[in-house]
Scaffold this motif. Structure first.
Motif, short mmCIF file in Angstrom:
data_model
loop_
_atom_site.label_atom_id
_atom_site.label_comp_id
_atom_site.label_asym_id
_atom_site.label_seq_id
_atom_site.Cartn_x
_atom_site.Cartn_y
_atom_site.Cartn_z
N UNK A 11 -73.08 20.02 4.68
CA UNK A 11 -73.36 18.92 3.83
C UNK A 11 -74.38 18.92 2.90
N UNK A 12 -75.78 19.75 3.40
CA UNK A 12 -77.05 19.65 2.55
C UNK A 12 -76.62 20.72 1.48
N UNK A 13 -75.77 21.84 1.75
CA UNK A 13 -75.49 22.71 0.72
C UNK A 13 -74.70 22.15 -0.21
N UNK A 132 -61.02 25.92 -1.67
CA UNK A 132 -61.57 24.76 -2.34
C UNK A 132 -60.64 23.70 -2.88
N UNK A 133 -59.74 24.29 -3.65
CA UNK A 133 -58.79 23.50 -4.65
C UNK A 133 -57.79 22.98 -3.52
N UNK A 134 -57.41 23.48 -2.21
CA UNK A 134 -56.50 22.95 -1.34
C UNK A 134 -57.09 21.83 -0.58
N UNK A 137 -59.59 17.84 -2.07
CA UNK A 137 -59.16 16.73 -2.35
C UNK A 137 -58.68 15.76 -0.97
N UNK A 138 -58.49 16.62 0.17
CA UNK A 138 -58.51 15.69 1.32
C UNK A 138 -59.89 15.36 1.95
N UNK A 139 -60.85 16.09 1.76
CA UNK A 139 -62.11 15.74 1.99
C UNK A 139 -62.54 14.59 1.20
N UNK A 140 -62.23 14.58 -0.17
CA UNK A 140 -62.68 13.38 -0.68
C UNK A 140 -62.10 12.08 -0.49
N UNK A 141 -60.73 12.25 -0.02
CA UNK A 141 -59.82 11.05 0.39
C UNK A 141 -60.56 10.56 1.62
#
Length: 243
Positions: A11-13, A132-134, A137-141
């Protein structure tokens, strides 16, 4: 073999990378006298039919709070880049439209922004970029509250820090949770027994430490969600059923 970062280090990175990306994109837009948030507003309007959006929809699209967006829209309007007007059929609704000057500016800034974005993305190997593209979005959601939460549940809530202050002011324990500020009459929450002043401490079998926790519990529920609250100092177990 690549080293796996701990959750805290990951998370820090990520925060550090995001800060660098934001600074680079702001630098690229500076020659057009634009900030990245303002660019995003103009770009969102440019992509719409008629280059017009309801202000509430625009806030959701660019992921800004209504308070910060109101200030930004005021500045863009003063600069002649957007126009705002109230819906004559609903005085509470405001439409935002890209002006000719705004369109000219976003069209001039877009190639610069896209070129810098592409240059920053080349730091990633193709496989990493694809991953990352895959997954991003799920992490953001996971973090972003769903706009269907309030209509589905029918409550307005205050975050844990606010809840703690409000409960402390009346001599109650500062348990983690989100505080119910309002319950819409006839809503699922109302019918399930949730009341103004309830501190939601768990939902769907998981602790509620943030508004996002409650949102995720509501999103994942099918027909009902079990909610644990503190009503004053008294614990209660409620079941909220959805249509």
């Amino acid at each position: 073999m690549p080293k796996h970062l701990s959750a805290a280090d990951l998370l820090e990175t990520t925060i550090s990378v995001a800060a660098h990306i934001e600074a680079e994109l702001d630098e690229a837009l500076a020659e057009h006298r634009l900030s990245r948030p303002s660019f995003n507003v103009l770009a969102a309007l440019q992509a719409e039919p008629g280059q017009t959006l309801n202000q509430r929809a625009l806030v959701a699209k660019v992921r800004r709070t209504s308070g910060t967006m109101s200030v930004r829209l005021g500045r863009l309007e003063h600069a002649g880049l957007i126009a705002r007007e109230r819906d004559p059929d609903n005085r509470r609704s405001v439409t935002v439209t890209l002006t000719a000057a705004g369109l000219e500016l976003i069209e001039a800034a877009r190639p610069t922004y896209d070129e810098r974005s592409e240059r920053l993305a080349t730091a990633l190997a193709p496989q990493a970029r694809a991953a990352l593209s895959e997954h991003l979005p799920a992490w953001l959601a996971f973090f972003e509250p769903d706009e269907r939460l309030a209509p589905r549940l029918g409550v307005a809530v205050a975050p844990s820090a606010v809840a703690a202050r409000m409960r402390r002011a009346v001599g109650l324990s500062q348990d983690p949770g989100v505080l119910v500020l309002r319950v819409k009459p006839g809503s699922a929450a109302d019918q399930g027994g949730l009341a103004q002043g309830d501190l939601v401490v768990a939902a769907g079998g998981a602790p509620v430490r943030s508004i996002g926790d409650l949102d995720r519990a509501v999103r994942s529920a099918q027909t009902e969600v079990h909610v644990a609250v503190l009503r004053g100092a008294d614990p209660r177990e409620l079941t909220v059923r959805f249509d």
